[in-house]
Scaffold this active site. Structure first.
Site: not given
Ligand code: 13P
Length: 245
Positions: A168, A208, A162
């Site tokens: 986000g 995202s 990630e």
């Molecule tokens: P988003 O999908 O909101 O970008 O978050 C990803 C995340 O941190 C999942 O652990």
């Protein structure tokens, strides 16, 4: 191999009623025999949700005792929790979690047969400074320090890549860059253990993800599944992600 789709609800929703409504809608709509689904709600909702595999969002490394505010492996086992997210960038950023602490949590989870979803990823600054390889290598080698080949083979330890800048933000990592990162992570694992173990390990992409980009990662990103944050809070959107696989 089935695709693993993990929902990380983070600190949402605000009430048990909303949590049950979201969970039930997902349970009803999310039928795809090609996927395994794991829902990771806040701790307080874990005992209320039944019918899909659950994961926790954190674990503490001690067995029991005077550790105010923490949750131990035995408590998760008692609720039949199968997975636990460890080392999420939000825990690293807001709670100062270090690779050393993450390592202790991973060892405790493995010891109690709870599958770690071990999160790694570089920040925007690290990415711009071309330090991604270095950062991922440090996070993996320190996070898995002292974890044996045998323990990994006997668990379903999952690595979730990630990139912090993709979480986000709506700026999802391109499929090409994701593929490069997956190859890099497999190489690091292969050097630490062996090629076979690296090839067999489940690896997720998170950052995202939505129903428009989800299928691309499975097709071309070299991933075995996805870790979904924001989009997992909307039942219809999350169901569409599952159906896109
Ligand atoms: P988003 O999908 O909101 O970008 O978050 C990803 C995340 O941190 C999942 O652990």
């Amino acid at each position: 191999m089935k695709t693993l789709i993990v929902a990380n609800w983070k600190m949402n929703p605000q009430t048990a009623k909303e949590a049950k409504k979201l969970f039930d809608a997902v349970k009803k709509g999310a039928k795809n025999k090609n996927t395994d689904i794991v829902i990771c709600p806040p701790f307080v909702y874990l005992p209320l949700l039944k019918g899909l595999p659950l994961g926790a969002q954190n674990i503490f490394w001690e067995e029991k005792g005077a550790f105010t505010g923490e949750i131990c492996a035995a408590q998760l086992k008692d609720l039949k929790i199968k997975y636990v997210i460890i080392g999420h960038s939000e825990r690293r950023k807001y709670f100062g979690e270090t690779n050393e602490q993450i390592n202790k949590k991973i060892k405790k989870a493995l010891d109690r047969d709870i599958n770690p979803i071990f999160c790694i990823g570089e920040t925007l600054e690290e990415n711009r400074a071309e330090k991604k390889s270095e950062v991922l290598e440090r996070q993996i080698t320190e996070g898995l320090h002292g974890v044996s080949k045998f323990e990994i083979q006997n668990s379903k330890l999952v690595i979730a890549y990630e990139p912090v800048w993709a979480i986000g933000t709506g700026q999802n990592c391109s499929v090409d860059e994701t593929l490069k990162s997956m190859l890099l992570i497999r190489k690091i694992i292969s050097n630490m253990y062996n090629r076979e173990l690296a090839d067999d390990m489940k690896m997720l992409y998170g950052g995202s993800v939505n129903s428009k980009n989800s299928a691309e990662y499975i097709k071309g990103g070299g991933v075995s599944g996805l870790l979904v944050g924001g989009a997992s809070l909307d039942a219809q959107e999350f169901i569409s992600i599952i159906k896109s696989i």
